[in-house]
Design a protein around this motif. Structure first.
Motif, PDB file in Angstrom:
ATOM      1  N   ILE A   1      61.171  -3.275 112.183  1.00  0.00           N
ATOM      2  CA  ILE A   1      61.731  -4.618 111.999  1.00  0.00           C
ATOM      3  C   ILE A   1      60.624  -5.605 111.677  1.00  0.00           C
ATOM      4  O   ILE A   1      60.740  -6.422 110.755  1.00  0.00           O
ATOM      5  CB  ILE A   1      62.511  -5.061 113.259  1.00  0.00           C
ATOM      6  N   ASP A   2      59.531  -5.527 112.431  1.00  0.00           N
ATOM      7  CA  ASP A   2      58.408  -6.445 112.221  1.00  0.00           C
ATOM      8  C   ASP A   2      57.816  -6.289 110.827  1.00  0.00           C
ATOM      9  O   ASP A   2      57.526  -7.284 110.153  1.00  0.00           O
ATOM     10  CB  ASP A   2      57.339  -6.205 113.295  1.00  0.00           C
ATOM     11  N   GLU A   3      57.644  -5.049 110.369  1.00  0.00           N
ATOM     12  CA  GLU A   3      57.068  -4.824 109.037  1.00  0.00           C
ATOM     13  C   GLU A   3      58.006  -5.314 107.927  1.00  0.00           C
ATOM     14  O   GLU A   3      57.546  -5.875 106.928  1.00  0.00           O
ATOM     15  CB  GLU A   3      56.731  -3.342 108.836  1.00  0.00           C
ATOM     16  N   LEU A   4      59.310  -5.108 108.098  1.00  0.00           N
ATOM     17  CA  LEU A   4      60.265  -5.596 107.094  1.00  0.00           C
ATOM     18  C   LEU A   4      60.224  -7.118 107.007  1.00  0.00           C
ATOM     19  O   LEU A   4      60.201  -7.695 105.916  1.00  0.00           O
ATOM     20  CB  LEU A   4      61.679  -5.129 107.425  1.00  0.00           C
ATOM     21  N   ARG A   5      60.178  -7.759 108.155  1.00  0.00           N
ATOM     22  CA  ARG A   5      60.154  -9.223 108.161  1.00  0.00           C
ATOM     23  C   ARG A   5      58.814  -9.756 107.660  1.00  0.00           C
ATOM     24  O   ARG A   5      58.761 -10.783 106.986  1.00  0.00           O
ATOM     25  CB  ARG A   5      60.515  -9.728 109.544  1.00  0.00           C
ATOM     26  N   GLU A   6      57.724  -9.059 107.975  1.00  0.00           N
ATOM     27  CA  GLU A   6      56.405  -9.441 107.458  1.00  0.00           C
ATOM     28  C   GLU A   6      56.380  -9.305 105.935  1.00  0.00           C
ATOM     29  O   GLU A   6      55.849 -10.153 105.225  1.00  0.00           O
ATOM     30  CB  GLU A   6      55.306  -8.589 108.087  1.00  0.00           C
ATOM     31  N   GLY A   7      56.986  -8.215 105.424  1.00  0.00           N
ATOM     32  CA  GLY A   7      57.100  -8.038 103.975  1.00  0.00           C
ATOM     33  C   GLY A   7      57.885  -9.172 103.337  1.00  0.00           C
ATOM     34  O   GLY A   7      57.519  -9.678 102.272  1.00  0.00           O
ATOM     35  N   ALA A   8      58.965  -9.580 104.001  1.00  0.00           N
ATOM     36  CA  ALA A   8      59.768 -10.703 103.492  1.00  0.00           C
ATOM     37  C   ALA A   8      58.934 -11.980 103.471  1.00  0.00           C
ATOM     38  O   ALA A   8      59.007 -12.761 102.514  1.00  0.00           O
ATOM     39  CB  ALA A   8      61.016 -10.887 104.348  1.00  0.00           C
ATOM     40  N   ASP A   9      58.131 -12.195 104.507  1.00  0.00           N
ATOM     41  CA  ASP A   9      57.264 -13.377 104.543  1.00  0.00           C
ATOM     42  C   ASP A   9      56.255 -13.356 103.397  1.00  0.00           C
ATOM     43  O   ASP A   9      55.959 -14.396 102.804  1.00  0.00           O
ATOM     44  CB  ASP A   9      56.525 -13.474 105.881  1.00  0.00           C
ATOM     45  N   CYS A  10      55.750 -12.172 103.070  1.00  0.00           N
ATOM     46  CA  CYS A  10      54.825 -12.049 101.939  1.00  0.00           C
ATOM     47  C   CYS A  10      55.515 -12.458 100.636  1.00  0.00           C
ATOM     48  O   CYS A  10      54.933 -13.175  99.814  1.00  0.00           O
ATOM     49  CB  CYS A  10      54.304 -10.620 101.826  1.00  0.00           C
ATOM     50  N   LEU A  11      56.756 -12.006 100.459  1.00  0.00           N
ATOM     51  CA  LEU A  11      57.482 -12.378  99.247  1.00  0.00           C
ATOM     52  C   LEU A  11      57.805 -13.871  99.210  1.00  0.00           C
ATOM     53  O   LEU A  11      57.739 -14.498  98.148  1.00  0.00           O
ATOM     54  CB  LEU A  11      58.765 -11.555  99.118  1.00  0.00           C
ATOM     55  N   LYS A  12      58.139 -14.451 100.374  1.00  0.00           N
ATOM     56  CA  LYS A  12      58.373 -15.900 100.421  1.00  0.00           C
ATOM     57  C   LYS A  12      57.123 -16.652 100.011  1.00  0.00           C
ATOM     58  O   LYS A  12      57.182 -17.613  99.240  1.00  0.00           O
ATOM     59  CB  LYS A  12      58.785 -16.330 101.830  1.00  0.00           C
ATOM     60  N   GLU A  13      55.987 -16.219 100.553  1.00  0.00           N
ATOM     61  CA  GLU A  13      54.716 -16.868 100.200  1.00  0.00           C
ATOM     62  C   GLU A  13      54.447 -16.704  98.704  1.00  0.00           C
ATOM     63  O   GLU A  13      53.979 -17.623  98.045  1.00  0.00           O
ATOM     64  CB  GLU A  13      53.576 -16.263 101.021  1.00  0.00           C
ATOM     65  N   GLY A  14      54.768 -15.515  98.173  1.00  0.00           N
ATOM     66  CA  GLY A  14      54.621 -15.300  96.736  1.00  0.00           C
ATOM     67  C   GLY A  14      55.478 -16.253  95.928  1.00  0.00           C
ATOM     68  O   GLY A  14      55.050 -16.762  94.887  1.00  0.00           O
TER      69      GLY A  14
END
Length: 192
Positions: free
Chosen positions: A61-74
């Motif tokens: 869950i943490d990695e999926l949400r961290e990945g989403a945060d990376c895309l948001k930052e992108g």
């Protein structure tokens, strides 16, 4: 399947960074977007690796949400890249970068919702649907990346790797939903 998504997405981000050198934009916001996409790919690969352990659901869950945060930052970096292109007076590139913002934000939304669905203990059908939607958004982003510079090998490879990542994510989502794989061509159907 899902680990292939992460690896392909990470490579796509690296190639996007390489493309910024060709476009004489290295070090700017478009390069930072490539780094964000690469980091998201790393998060997805780590989530896939963690799926092997039944006790690692919090890590997934943490990695999926961290990945989403990376895309948001992108997506935020793409907004800055649009402004940079406007300052440079490059309206064509500005419009091409603008076309990337919607898909990357949609991918972030659905990736975060994937993690949230797991956290809420929703059905695997719902988790799979979010992966399918995220894969579709990544596919749209891949098309936009390919249009940045159609003559660039780096741009085309970045787009191709992202398309592959999106296809693998969609397949993973379909598998979770219980959809059967298509029969292979030739004699491969015998193994199924």
């Amino acid at each position: 399947m899902f680990s292939q998504t992460g690896k392909a997405l990470a490579r796509s981000g690296e190639l996007l960074i390489d493309l910024t050198t060709t476009l004489s934009l290295y070090g700017g916001s478009l390069s930072a977007t490539g780094a964000c996409i690469r980091n998201c790919g790393d998060c997805l690969a780590q989530a896939a690796a963690s799926c092997r352990f039944k006790t690692a659901i919090e890590l997934v869950i943490d990695e999926l949400r961290e990945g989403a945060d990376c895309l948001k930052e992108g997506g935020d970096k793409l907004g800055s890249a649009v402004k940079e292109s406007e300052v440079d007076g490059d309206a064509v590139l500005m419009n091409k970068i603008q076309n990337m913002i919607g898909p990357i934000k949609n991918a972030a939304l659905h990736l975060e919702e994937t993690g949230a669905s797991i956290l809420r203990k929703e059905s695997v059908n719902e988790v799979g649907q979010q992966l399918i939607l995220c894969g579709g958004a990544l596919e749209a982003l891949a098309v936009a990346v390919g249009e940045l510079d159609p003559s660039s090998a780096e741009g085309q490879l970045s787009s191709q790797r992202m398309v592959y990542a999106s296809q693998q994510m969609i397949l993973a989502g379909k598998e979770l939903r219980g959809e059967k794989k298509e029969a292979g061509k030739g004699k491969s159907w015998i193994k199924g």
